[in-house]
Design a protein around this motif. Structure first.
Motif, PDB file in Angstrom:
ATOM      1  N   LEU A 180     -52.702  85.937  39.218  1.00 33.98           N
ATOM      2  CA  LEU A 180     -53.848  86.821  38.988  1.00 33.98           C
ATOM      3  C   LEU A 180     -54.997  86.502  39.933  1.00 33.98           C
ATOM      4  O   LEU A 180     -55.648  87.396  40.478  1.00 33.98           O
ATOM      5  N   VAL A 181     -55.247  85.214  40.126  1.00 33.03           N
ATOM      6  CA  VAL A 181     -56.364  84.806  40.989  1.00 33.03           C
ATOM      7  C   VAL A 181     -55.986  84.880  42.462  1.00 33.03           C
ATOM      8  O   VAL A 181     -56.770  85.339  43.306  1.00 33.03           O
ATOM      9  N   ALA A 182     -54.776  84.415  42.798  1.00 32.14           N
ATOM     10  CA  ALA A 182     -54.426  84.235  44.204  1.00 32.14           C
ATOM     11  C   ALA A 182     -53.860  85.480  44.878  1.00 32.14           C
ATOM     12  O   ALA A 182     -54.095  85.690  46.070  1.00 32.14           O
ATOM     13  N   VAL A 183     -53.103  86.301  44.149  1.00 29.52           N
ATOM     14  CA  VAL A 183     -52.407  87.414  44.808  1.00 29.52           C
ATOM     15  C   VAL A 183     -53.344  88.374  45.535  1.00 29.52           C
ATOM     16  O   VAL A 183     -53.087  88.707  46.699  1.00 29.52           O
ATOM     17  N   PRO A 184     -54.412  88.870  44.904  1.00 26.74           N
ATOM     18  CA  PRO A 184     -55.277  89.790  45.661  1.00 26.74           C
ATOM     19  C   PRO A 184     -55.796  89.178  46.961  1.00 26.74           C
ATOM     20  O   PRO A 184     -55.829  89.848  48.009  1.00 26.74           O
ATOM     21  N   ALA A 185     -56.190  87.901  46.911  1.00 22.49           N
ATOM     22  CA  ALA A 185     -56.708  87.241  48.111  1.00 22.49           C
ATOM     23  C   ALA A 185     -55.589  86.990  49.122  1.00 22.49           C
ATOM     24  O   ALA A 185     -55.775  87.176  50.331  1.00 22.49           O
ATOM     25  N   LEU A 186     -54.403  86.571  48.658  1.00 24.94           N
ATOM     26  CA  LEU A 186     -53.284  86.333  49.567  1.00 24.94           C
ATOM     27  C   LEU A 186     -52.832  87.623  50.235  1.00 24.94           C
ATOM     28  O   LEU A 186     -52.451  87.637  51.403  1.00 24.94           O
ATOM     29  N   VAL A 187     -52.859  88.724  49.479  1.00 28.73           N
ATOM     30  CA  VAL A 187     -52.477  90.017  50.039  1.00 28.73           C
ATOM     31  C   VAL A 187     -53.440  90.430  51.136  1.00 28.73           C
ATOM     32  O   VAL A 187     -53.033  90.945  52.190  1.00 28.73           O
ATOM     33  N   LEU A 188     -54.721  90.195  50.921  1.00 28.70           N
ATOM     34  CA  LEU A 188     -55.709  90.541  51.940  1.00 28.70           C
ATOM     35  C   LEU A 188     -55.590  89.633  53.165  1.00 28.70           C
ATOM     36  O   LEU A 188     -55.843  90.064  54.291  1.00 28.70           O
ATOM     37  N   LEU A 189     -55.193  88.373  52.954  1.00 32.47           N
ATOM     38  CA  LEU A 189     -55.108  87.414  54.054  1.00 32.47           C
ATOM     39  C   LEU A 189     -53.796  87.524  54.826  1.00 32.47           C
ATOM     40  O   LEU A 189     -53.793  87.515  56.070  1.00 32.47           O
ATOM     41  N   GLY A 249     -51.173  89.931  54.096  1.00 27.18           N
ATOM     42  CA  GLY A 249     -50.487  91.209  53.986  1.00 27.18           C
ATOM     43  C   GLY A 249     -49.745  91.285  52.659  1.00 27.18           C
ATOM     44  O   GLY A 249     -49.451  90.258  52.042  1.00 27.18           O
ATOM     45  N   PRO A 250     -49.436  92.495  52.190  1.00 30.09           N
ATOM     46  CA  PRO A 250     -48.834  92.668  50.866  1.00 30.09           C
ATOM     47  C   PRO A 250     -47.520  91.920  50.665  1.00 30.09           C
ATOM     48  O   PRO A 250     -47.333  91.227  49.670  1.00 30.09           O
ATOM     49  N   THR A 251     -46.600  92.038  51.610  1.00 33.98           N
ATOM     50  CA  THR A 251     -45.278  91.433  51.423  1.00 33.98           C
ATOM     51  C   THR A 251     -45.346  89.912  51.411  1.00 33.98           C
ATOM     52  O   THR A 251     -44.861  89.249  50.486  1.00 33.98           O
ATOM     53  N   GLU A 252     -45.957  89.329  52.444  1.00 34.01           N
ATOM     54  CA  GLU A 252     -46.030  87.864  52.530  1.00 34.01           C
ATOM     55  C   GLU A 252     -46.890  87.279  51.412  1.00 34.01           C
ATOM     56  O   GLU A 252     -46.586  86.206  50.888  1.00 34.01           O
ATOM     57  N   GLY A 253     -47.959  87.986  51.042  1.00 34.82           N
ATOM     58  CA  GLY A 253     -48.818  87.490  49.970  1.00 34.82           C
ATOM     59  C   GLY A 253     -48.082  87.385  48.648  1.00 34.82           C
ATOM     60  O   GLY A 253     -48.220  86.399  47.904  1.00 34.82           O
ATOM     61  N   VAL A 254     -47.263  88.386  48.339  1.00 33.35           N
ATOM     62  CA  VAL A 254     -46.525  88.385  47.074  1.00 33.35           C
ATOM     63  C   VAL A 254     -45.449  87.313  47.062  1.00 33.35           C
ATOM     64  O   VAL A 254     -45.302  86.575  46.076  1.00 33.35           O
ATOM     65  N   VAL A 255     -44.668  87.182  48.141  1.00 36.34           N
ATOM     66  CA  VAL A 255     -43.581  86.202  48.127  1.00 36.34           C
ATOM     67  C   VAL A 255     -44.119  84.778  48.104  1.00 36.34           C
ATOM     68  O   VAL A 255     -43.519  83.895  47.477  1.00 36.34           O
ATOM     69  N   LEU A 256     -45.262  84.542  48.758  1.00 36.25           N
ATOM     70  CA  LEU A 256     -45.855  83.210  48.678  1.00 36.25           C
ATOM     71  C   LEU A 256     -46.327  82.922  47.257  1.00 36.25           C
ATOM     72  O   LEU A 256     -46.140  81.811  46.735  1.00 36.25           O
ATOM     73  N   ALA A 257     -46.919  83.915  46.605  1.00 30.60           N
ATOM     74  CA  ALA A 257     -47.357  83.744  45.218  1.00 30.60           C
ATOM     75  C   ALA A 257     -46.175  83.457  44.308  1.00 30.60           C
ATOM     76  O   ALA A 257     -46.251  82.611  43.408  1.00 30.60           O
ATOM     77  N   VAL A 287     -38.095  85.391  44.024  1.00 31.94           N
ATOM     78  CA  VAL A 287     -37.901  84.767  45.334  1.00 31.94           C
ATOM     79  C   VAL A 287     -36.517  85.111  45.875  1.00 31.94           C
ATOM     80  O   VAL A 287     -36.354  85.401  47.071  1.00 31.94           O
ATOM     81  N   ALA A 288     -35.509  85.091  45.001  1.00 29.92           N
ATOM     82  CA  ALA A 288     -34.156  85.452  45.434  1.00 29.92           C
ATOM     83  C   ALA A 288     -34.110  86.894  45.929  1.00 29.92           C
ATOM     84  O   ALA A 288     -33.354  87.226  46.846  1.00 29.92           O
ATOM     85  N   SER A 289     -34.927  87.764  45.323  1.00 34.99           N
ATOM     86  CA  SER A 289     -34.941  89.177  45.706  1.00 34.99           C
ATOM     87  C   SER A 289     -35.816  89.445  46.929  1.00 34.99           C
ATOM     88  O   SER A 289     -35.447  90.220  47.812  1.00 34.99           O
ATOM     89  N   ASN A 290     -36.982  88.783  46.978  1.00 33.19           N
ATOM     90  CA  ASN A 290     -37.953  89.067  48.040  1.00 33.19           C
ATOM     91  C   ASN A 290     -37.815  88.170  49.264  1.00 33.19           C
ATOM     92  O   ASN A 290     -38.262  88.518  50.354  1.00 33.19           O
ATOM     93  N   GLY A 291     -37.232  86.974  49.090  1.00 33.73           N
ATOM     94  CA  GLY A 291     -37.116  86.042  50.206  1.00 33.73           C
ATOM     95  C   GLY A 291     -38.239  85.025  50.239  1.00 33.73           C
ATOM     96  O   GLY A 291     -39.093  84.970  49.358  1.00 33.73           O
ATOM     97  N   ILE A 292     -38.236  84.200  51.276  1.00 32.89           N
ATOM     98  CA  ILE A 292     -39.212  83.119  51.460  1.00 32.89           C
ATOM     99  C   ILE A 292     -40.285  83.581  52.438  1.00 32.89           C
ATOM    100  O   ILE A 292     -39.987  84.245  53.430  1.00 32.89           O
ATOM    101  N   PRO A 293     -41.568  83.253  52.179  1.00 29.29           N
ATOM    102  CA  PRO A 293     -42.631  83.669  53.104  1.00 29.29           C
ATOM    103  C   PRO A 293     -42.484  83.032  54.480  1.00 29.29           C
ATOM    104  O   PRO A 293     -42.056  81.879  54.604  1.00 29.29           O
ATOM    105  N   ALA A 294     -42.845  83.786  55.497  1.00 29.84           N
ATOM    106  CA  ALA A 294     -42.717  83.323  56.888  1.00 29.84           C
ATOM    107  C   ALA A 294     -43.976  82.562  57.294  1.00 29.84           C
ATOM    108  O   ALA A 294     -44.831  83.079  58.020  1.00 29.84           O
ATOM    109  N   LEU A 295     -44.093  81.322  56.827  1.00 28.27           N
ATOM    110  CA  LEU A 295     -45.220  80.469  57.193  1.00 28.27           C
ATOM    111  C   LEU A 295     -44.762  79.433  58.213  1.00 28.27           C
ATOM    112  O   LEU A 295     -43.595  79.034  58.220  1.00 28.27           O
ATOM    113  N   ASP A 296     -45.692  78.975  59.053  1.00 27.65           N
ATOM    114  CA  ASP A 296     -45.326  77.912  59.986  1.00 27.65           C
ATOM    115  C   ASP A 296     -45.433  76.550  59.286  1.00 27.65           C
ATOM    116  O   ASP A 296     -45.840  76.458  58.124  1.00 27.65           O
TER     117      ASP A 296
END
Length: 239
Positions: A27-36, A38-46, A177-186
């Motif tokens: 609830l707290v992190a997703v809106p900020a992660l999505v803005l930082l 992007g929608p796809t990477e923000g959700v999978v990281l959350a 995570v199994a459905s969306n995959g792992i976020p592409a972070l360095d």
């Protein structure tokens, strides 16, 4: 560098409130992660971070898990996760921001009102809450509000809510995570995320005995509401 610092700060805040209330990272992190990110990477990281935190938090309270309620909840959620994943891959980014921000905003408002739904009781209520939660978790990273509404309508005490919320978070986020995959972070970003999660856990567990639960939960919901409205605004601006 600034983006990495912001990423660590968001994860730190989300981890802290998750340990304070048993639910709240997404609830707290997703809106900020999505803005930082992007929608796809923000959700999978959350999904990844919330699942890991729930796994750690469940270790001390697994004996209080209610299998009779959790089995239909988690089974229904697993069935609807693919639908949420499909949606995120079909919509352009502005529409994704609108959907995610709108889901967060509506969910927070319902929880704030203590929305009473007699249908959200018993096995049928568990299936309904799980189905909605699974879809929301994979589409917007926020599968907790339907679970919270179910627990409220079932009359669960806080002592039982937290471990059951952790159990739900482990399974639903694992499926997401199994459905969306792992976020592409360095590599640096992964190190920062893991360190922020650990620090957030220490902060949350330290503050938990000192902050009244109702105030902590209200703070989480207000932060989430702000983030949801911000995501909706950015989505509208991008149309």
């Amino acid at each position: 560098m600034i983006a990495d610092v912001l990423l660590a700060g968001i994860v730190l805040l989300g981890s802290s409130v998750q340990w304070l209330t048993g639910m709240g990272f997404a609830l707290v992190a997703v809106p900020a992660l999505v803005l930082l990110l992007g929608p796809t990477e923000g959700v999978v990281l959350a999904n990844c971070a919330a699942g890991a935190i729930c796994c750690a938090g469940l270790a001390g309270g697994w004996r209080l898990v209610r299998p009779r309620a959790m089995v239909p909840l988690c089974a229904a959620a697993a069935c609807t996760v693919p639908a949420g994943t499909w949606l995120t891959r079909q919509l352009p980014e502005p529409w994704l921001l609108l959907v995610m921000g709108g889901l967060v905003t509506v969910a927070v408002l319902l929880v704030l009102r203590g929305f009473a739904v007699p249908a959200l009781r018993g096995t049928r209520g568990a299936v309904a809450a799980g189905a909605v939660g699974g879809f929301m978790n994979s589409a917007a990273g926020v599968g907790g509000p339907p679970f919270s509404l179910y627990a409220v309508n079932a009359g669960w005490p806080v002592r039982e809510f937290v471990p059951n919320a952790m159990f739900y978070g482990v399974l639903v986020n694992a499926v997401s995570v199994a459905s969306n995959g792992i976020p592409a972070l360095d590599r640096v970003q992964w190190v920062l995320v893991v360190a922020a999660m650990a620090a957030g856990g220490l902060i949350g567990r330290t503050l938990a005995p000192r902050i009244p639960e109702n105030r902590a939960r209200l703070l989480v919901l207000l932060l989430a509401l702000t983030g949801g409205v911000t995501a909706v605004t950015k989505g509208l601006w991008g149309l």
